[in-house]
Design a protein around this motif. Sequence first.
Motif, mmCIF file in Angstrom:
data_model
loop_
_atom_site.group_PDB
_atom_site.id
_atom_site.type_symbol
_atom_site.label_atom_id
_atom_site.label_comp_id
_atom_site.label_asym_id
_atom_site.label_seq_id
_atom_site.Cartn_x
_atom_site.Cartn_y
_atom_site.Cartn_z
ATOM 1 N N SER A 66 0.840 -1.263 0.033
ATOM 2 C CA SER A 66 -0.050 0.068 -0.009
ATOM 3 C C SER A 66 1.038 1.377 0.158
ATOM 4 N N VAL A 67 2.113 1.188 -0.321
ATOM 5 C CA VAL A 67 2.987 2.365 -0.007
ATOM 6 C C VAL A 67 2.899 3.463 -1.052
ATOM 7 N N TYR A 68 1.980 3.163 -2.156
ATOM 8 C CA TYR A 68 1.942 4.307 -3.188
ATOM 9 C C TYR A 68 0.412 4.420 -2.778
ATOM 10 N N GLY A 69 -0.220 4.246 -1.857
ATOM 11 C CA GLY A 69 -1.745 4.565 -1.527
ATOM 12 C C GLY A 69 -2.574 3.727 -2.268
ATOM 13 N N ASN A 70 -3.901 3.701 -2.282
ATOM 14 C CA ASN A 70 -4.964 2.943 -2.997
ATOM 15 C C ASN A 70 -6.015 3.573 -2.508
ATOM 16 N N ALA A 71 -7.161 2.964 -3.360
ATOM 17 C CA ALA A 71 -8.595 3.553 -3.007
ATOM 18 C C ALA A 71 -8.863 3.173 -1.767
ATOM 19 N N PHE A 72 -8.303 2.359 -0.742
ATOM 20 C CA PHE A 72 -8.983 2.160 0.390
ATOM 21 C C PHE A 72 -8.183 2.893 1.455
ATOM 22 N N VAL A 73 -7.087 3.111 1.340
ATOM 23 C CA VAL A 73 -6.147 3.777 2.271
ATOM 24 C C VAL A 73 -5.540 5.040 1.768
ATOM 25 N N VAL A 112 15.591 -0.326 -4.726
ATOM 26 C CA VAL A 112 15.817 -0.845 -3.639
ATOM 27 C C VAL A 112 15.202 -2.281 -3.663
ATOM 28 N N ILE A 113 14.133 -2.636 -4.494
ATOM 29 C CA ILE A 113 13.455 -3.746 -4.658
ATOM 30 C C ILE A 113 13.552 -4.504 -5.987
ATOM 31 N N GLY A 114 14.099 -3.836 -6.936
ATOM 32 C CA GLY A 114 14.239 -4.371 -8.264
ATOM 33 C C GLY A 114 12.811 -3.893 -8.967
ATOM 34 N N GLU A 115 13.082 -4.137 -10.225
ATOM 35 C CA GLU A 115 11.877 -3.663 -11.135
ATOM 36 C C GLU A 115 10.588 -4.592 -11.222
ATOM 37 N N ALA A 116 11.039 -5.743 -11.029
ATOM 38 C CA ALA A 116 9.782 -6.649 -11.138
ATOM 39 C C ALA A 116 8.946 -6.541 -10.033
ATOM 40 N N ALA A 117 9.683 -6.457 -8.826
ATOM 41 C CA ALA A 117 8.747 -6.265 -7.418
ATOM 42 C C ALA A 117 7.977 -4.934 -7.609
ATOM 43 N N GLU A 118 8.582 -3.862 -7.984
ATOM 44 C CA GLU A 118 8.188 -2.617 -8.054
ATOM 45 C C GLU A 118 6.950 -2.320 -8.892
ATOM 46 N N HIS A 119 7.095 -3.107 -9.965
ATOM 47 C CA HIS A 119 5.977 -3.273 -10.921
ATOM 48 C C HIS A 119 4.843 -3.974 -10.430
ATOM 49 N N LEU A 120 5.056 -5.054 -9.465
ATOM 50 C CA LEU A 120 3.935 -5.434 -8.742
ATOM 51 C C LEU A 120 3.395 -4.573 -7.610
ATOM 52 N N VAL A 121 4.039 -3.824 -7.108
ATOM 53 C CA VAL A 121 3.579 -2.973 -6.094
ATOM 54 C C VAL A 121 2.639 -1.757 -6.753
ATOM 55 N N HIS A 122 3.449 -1.224 -7.699
ATOM 56 C CA HIS A 122 2.838 -0.140 -8.086
ATOM 57 C C HIS A 122 1.331 -0.491 -8.852
ATOM 58 N N LEU A 123 1.293 -1.651 -9.641
ATOM 59 C CA LEU A 123 -0.027 -2.183 -10.402
ATOM 60 C C LEU A 123 -1.008 -2.564 -9.126
ATOM 61 N N PHE A 124 -0.672 -3.220 -8.106
ATOM 62 C CA PHE A 124 -1.352 -3.528 -7.001
ATOM 63 C C PHE A 124 -2.095 -2.241 -6.404
ATOM 64 N N CYS A 125 -1.208 -1.219 -6.199
ATOM 65 C CA CYS A 125 -1.832 -0.094 -5.615
ATOM 66 C C CYS A 125 -2.779 0.786 -6.431
ATOM 67 N N THR A 126 -2.393 0.852 -7.921
ATOM 68 C CA THR A 126 -3.014 1.712 -8.641
ATOM 69 C C THR A 126 -4.381 1.141 -9.208
ATOM 70 N N MET A 127 -4.437 -0.280 -9.328
ATOM 71 C CA MET A 127 -5.708 -0.900 -9.993
ATOM 72 C C MET A 127 -6.860 -0.944 -8.968
ATOM 73 N N SER A 128 -7.958 -1.180 -9.631
ATOM 74 C CA SER A 128 -9.189 -1.215 -8.828
ATOM 75 C C SER A 128 -9.233 -2.566 -7.748
ATOM 76 N N ARG A 129 -8.764 -2.754 -6.474
ATOM 77 C CA ARG A 129 -8.666 -3.897 -5.901
ATOM 78 C C ARG A 129 -10.193 -4.363 -5.672
ATOM 79 N N ALA A 130 -11.083 -3.522 -5.405
ATOM 80 C CA ALA A 130 -12.524 -4.197 -5.178
ATOM 81 C C ALA A 130 -12.816 -4.620 -6.409
ATOM 82 N N GLN A 131 -12.548 -4.176 -7.527
ATOM 83 C CA GLN A 131 -13.083 -4.714 -8.994
ATOM 84 C C GLN A 131 -12.370 -5.964 -9.318
#
Length: 368
Positions: free
Chosen positions: A84-91, A108-127
């Motif tokens: 959630s470090v980029y924020g998201n629709a919930f927090v 710090v964490i590499g491109e592959a992990a950061e891609h997952l973090v960014h996408l997880f934060c910016t997509m609609s998790r409820a959807q």
Amino acid sequence: MTDSPRLFPDLDDTLLQRALPLLDDEWLQRDADLAPVLPVVLARGVGQDWHKAGTFRHHLVGVARSLTLWQQPSDVRLLGLLHSVYGNAFVDLVKFDAASERQRLQGVIGEAAEHLVHLFCTMSRAQFVQKVLAGEVQEDGSLQVELNGAAPRQGVRLSAYEVAAFAIVSMADTIEQWFSWQDEIFSRFPGTDTSRRQAVHWGASLWPGPMRPTARMVSQVAALGRALQHPALKGQLPLPPVFDGCQQALAPQHEAAASALYWSVVQLAQPLVDLDAATATLEQAVQLNPWVGEPQMVLAQLYLSAGRGEDAERAARGALQQFCTWGNAWDKRVQWDAWVAWTRILLQSAAQGSWPERLDKLNNLALR
């Protein structure tokens, strides 16, 4: 005669040995993948931020702990620690600016992990959750979801690996944070009614509320796990050990009833002179929801109090098995490590055939 052999699972010693090191608060500092990232996260003040039943640090570490117990690869575990470090629709807990600091986090964490973090934060998790639960994952394991933002929203197609990773992290995220207060304010997630006004529903809004376990979200976690049996998702990542390796379902009505039965016992709403009513109530709770450890643990103590040592040992072993599958507590009145510690005391006492006859002696129990 009890039917306890049918009630409780066997204890997987391999899983127990995997869980025991995670009881130590210092486990994260010893983790080769996560330890270098922790100072970067702590420097952003996550230990000072409120989050659900604790602080944001508690939450991030708890999610990462479950993912570690579930033997997820480093990129998924890093996603759990930073989900959630980029924020998201919930927090609204933005610890890194997605517009300017992505490169810093990649370093710090590499491109592959950061891609997952960014996408997880910016997509609609409820959807995302709605579509996974509705069986909309495509034959190749992909899933189309919208990104957060004002309408019309941009869409993105998740790969099978991303769908599997996000489902597993969502499972860990839910079990770490969800309790009755969120049952109220986020009622019927992911289809939450956003029209409910806080001033009208003030009683439901008082944090942390009665601290009951969730009555509705464990069955949703089970459904997310079952979705991982999709042929295109099943081999993407290790399946979490919960719900018998994500093979079993939990009916929502069974979850709700089991939670209510459990709570009636721990709140002393059963007859207090004899153990029979409380014991029968908890046995029914375990039958309805055998996938969480706390009802089995409390039942083990009741069995010990009744002098039923063999039943107590089976119940304690079953409770310990479920605690070791989750890495987080269902009943959040105390933390996961405390539930495990008391359960091991019960198991030791049952194996030794001893239990204090005096109340004050309960204070002297120690693991040998």
